[in-house]
Design a protein around this motif. Structure first.
Motif, PDB file in Angstrom:
ATOM      1  N   UNK A  66       0.660  -1.205  -0.180  1.00 16.18           N
ATOM      2  CA  UNK A  66       0.044   0.204  -0.114  1.00 16.18           C
ATOM      3  C   UNK A  66       0.744   1.268   0.054  1.00 16.18           C
ATOM      4  N   UNK A  67       1.984   1.095   0.889  1.00 14.51           N
ATOM      5  CA  UNK A  67       2.908   2.425   0.834  1.00 14.51           C
ATOM      6  C   UNK A  67       3.595   2.644  -0.371  1.00 14.51           C
ATOM      7  N   UNK A  68       3.793   1.950  -1.281  1.00 12.26           N
ATOM      8  CA  UNK A  68       4.303   2.039  -2.566  1.00 12.26           C
ATOM      9  C   UNK A  68       3.396   2.289  -3.794  1.00 12.26           C
ATOM     10  N   UNK A  69       1.905   1.576  -3.533  1.00 12.25           N
ATOM     11  CA  UNK A  69       1.053   1.871  -4.632  1.00 12.25           C
ATOM     12  C   UNK A  69       0.628   3.006  -4.553  1.00 12.25           C
ATOM     13  N   UNK A  70       0.573   3.722  -3.354  1.00 13.31           N
ATOM     14  CA  UNK A  70       0.106   5.213  -3.325  1.00 13.31           C
ATOM     15  C   UNK A  70       1.040   6.329  -4.100  1.00 13.31           C
ATOM     16  N   UNK A  71       2.034   5.717  -4.256  1.00  8.29           N
ATOM     17  CA  UNK A  71       3.192   6.963  -4.985  1.00  8.29           C
ATOM     18  C   UNK A  71       3.434   6.451  -6.442  1.00  8.29           C
ATOM     19  N   UNK A  72       3.062   5.342  -6.991  1.00 10.65           N
ATOM     20  CA  UNK A  72       3.172   4.924  -8.264  1.00 10.65           C
ATOM     21  C   UNK A  72       2.005   4.789  -9.005  1.00 10.65           C
ATOM     22  N   UNK A  73       2.106   4.804 -10.033  1.00  6.47           N
ATOM     23  CA  UNK A  73       0.608   4.463 -10.994  1.00  6.47           C
ATOM     24  C   UNK A  73       1.091   3.522 -12.340  1.00  6.47           C
ATOM     25  N   UNK A  74       2.150   3.302 -12.331  1.00 10.63           N
ATOM     26  CA  UNK A  74       2.247   2.260 -13.433  1.00 10.63           C
ATOM     27  C   UNK A  74       2.519   0.856 -12.737  1.00 10.63           C
ATOM     28  N   UNK A  75       1.852   0.063 -13.308  1.00  8.10           N
ATOM     29  CA  UNK A  75       1.569  -1.557 -12.417  1.00  8.10           C
ATOM     30  C   UNK A  75       2.905  -1.909 -12.389  1.00  8.10           C
ATOM     31  N   UNK A  76       3.693  -2.189 -13.475  1.00  9.87           N
ATOM     32  CA  UNK A  76       4.794  -2.844 -13.602  1.00  9.87           C
ATOM     33  C   UNK A  76       5.828  -1.958 -12.438  1.00  9.87           C
ATOM     34  N   UNK A  77       5.827  -0.942 -12.403  1.00 12.33           N
ATOM     35  CA  UNK A  77       6.720  -0.048 -11.414  1.00 12.33           C
ATOM     36  C   UNK A  77       6.238  -0.550  -9.965  1.00 12.33           C
ATOM     37  N   UNK A  78       5.025  -0.538  -9.795  1.00 16.08           N
ATOM     38  CA  UNK A  78       4.517  -0.670  -8.379  1.00 16.08           C
ATOM     39  C   UNK A  78       5.089  -2.071  -8.022  1.00 16.08           C
ATOM     40  N   UNK A  79       4.926  -3.183  -8.835  1.00 14.56           N
ATOM     41  CA  UNK A  79       5.291  -4.464  -8.493  1.00 14.56           C
ATOM     42  C   UNK A  79       6.748  -4.585  -8.413  1.00 14.56           C
ATOM     43  N   UNK A  80       7.563  -4.152  -9.229  1.00 19.70           N
ATOM     44  CA  UNK A  80       9.076  -4.023  -8.961  1.00 19.70           C
ATOM     45  C   UNK A  80       9.546  -3.333  -7.852  1.00 19.70           C
ATOM     46  N   UNK A  81       8.952  -2.139  -7.394  1.00 18.66           N
ATOM     47  CA  UNK A  81       9.361  -1.401  -6.049  1.00 18.66           C
ATOM     48  C   UNK A  81       9.149  -2.313  -4.917  1.00 18.66           C
ATOM     49  N   UNK A  82       7.732  -3.049  -5.062  1.00 19.44           N
ATOM     50  CA  UNK A  82       7.323  -3.899  -4.102  1.00 19.44           C
ATOM     51  C   UNK A  82       8.466  -4.989  -3.738  1.00 19.44           C
ATOM     52  N   UNK A  83       8.792  -5.601  -4.954  1.00 19.01           N
ATOM     53  CA  UNK A  83       9.708  -6.567  -4.873  1.00 19.01           C
ATOM     54  C   UNK A  83      11.126  -6.147  -4.509  1.00 19.01           C
ATOM     55  N   UNK A  84      11.364  -5.016  -4.744  1.00 18.22           N
ATOM     56  CA  UNK A  84      12.766  -4.537  -4.415  1.00 18.22           C
ATOM     57  C   UNK A  84      12.761  -4.212  -2.963  1.00 18.22           C
ATOM     58  N   UNK A  85      11.723  -3.703  -2.485  1.00 17.57           N
ATOM     59  CA  UNK A  85      11.581  -3.281  -1.013  1.00 17.57           C
ATOM     60  C   UNK A  85      11.604  -4.587  -0.160  1.00 17.57           C
ATOM     61  N   UNK A  86      11.032  -5.902  -0.783  1.00 13.22           N
ATOM     62  CA  UNK A  86      11.173  -7.033   0.096  1.00 13.22           C
ATOM     63  C   UNK A  86      12.616  -7.335   0.354  1.00 13.22           C
ATOM     64  N   UNK A  87      13.180  -7.506  -1.213  1.00 13.31           N
ATOM     65  CA  UNK A  87      14.525  -7.894  -1.195  1.00 13.31           C
ATOM     66  C   UNK A  87      15.539  -7.089  -0.320  1.00 13.31           C
ATOM     67  N   UNK A  88      15.428  -5.859  -0.298  1.00 11.76           N
ATOM     68  CA  UNK A  88      16.259  -5.023   0.417  1.00 11.76           C
ATOM     69  C   UNK A  88      15.976  -4.831   1.939  1.00 11.76           C
TER      70      UNK A  88
END
Length: 186
Positions: A66-88
């Motif tokens: 949710x924290x990432x989805x409110x700042x991004x509008x492109x689905x691929x970017x939302x998912x990639x940022x979420x994965x990046x957050x989880x992995x880092x």
């Protein structure tokens, strides 16, 4: 942070570091410097404790997304940022999740919750006219996470994670509900 949350977080750390066998009520009391018996007061059995750990993983994952989805509008970017957050920033959670999911001593019901802790299959299916494409997106994301956790993929970079997601969404684009997302490939 309340004690139940602190206990679940400590349990995540113990499982990630030392495995399920190291997870005892006494180990959590010791890690949190709580009086002996404190964890048992809140979670009488190991099964109760594992259910709390699974629920905490769902809560943390949802908050991150949710924290990432409110700042991004492109689905691929939302998912990639979420994965990046989880992995880092959430590797302890990922290691604990894998350890618990793979351990046959963990009840199937708890493993089912853990299997859906990172990604909502139901929400992914809602994105597409063809629900199988939602299943595929979740499988792709699980694979990208596993690739990094198990050492096959070295890069946790957002752009490197975004590319296979964008390619998948481009291919499934005709099935996306509403307008196809901007995948950055067109």
């Amino acid at each position: 942070m309340d004690r139940r949350t602190a206990i679940a977080d400590a349990a995540l750390g113990i499982v990630a570091r030392d495995g399920l066998r190291a997870l005892t009520h006494r180990a959590i009391d010791s890690a949190l410097e709580y009086p002996a018996g404190s964890t048992s007061y809140y979670f009488r059995t190991k099964a109760d404790l594992l259910a709390a750990v699974a629920a905490r993983l769902v809560e943390l994952s949802h908050a991150s997304f949710v924290g990432i989805a409110v700042t991004e509008h492109d689905l691929a970017s939302v998912v990639a940022r979420y994965l990046h957050d989880a992995l880092t920033h959430r590797m302890v959670e990922l290691r604990a999740r894998y350890a618990l999911m793979l351990d046959p001593a963990v009840a199937q019901g708890i493993r089912d919750v853990l299997a859906r802790a990172l990604f909502s299959l139901e929400r992914a299916r809602e994105l597409f006219d063809e629900p199988a494409h939602g299943d595929g997106l979740v499988s792709l994301c699980e694979g990208l996470i596993a690739d990094v956790v198990f050492g096959r993929r070295a890069s946790k970079d957002v752009a490197a994670l975004r590319m296979p997601i964008a390619v998948y969404l481009q291919g499934a684009g005709s099935s996306l509900r509403g307008n196809a997302p901007d995948t950055g490939l067109a």
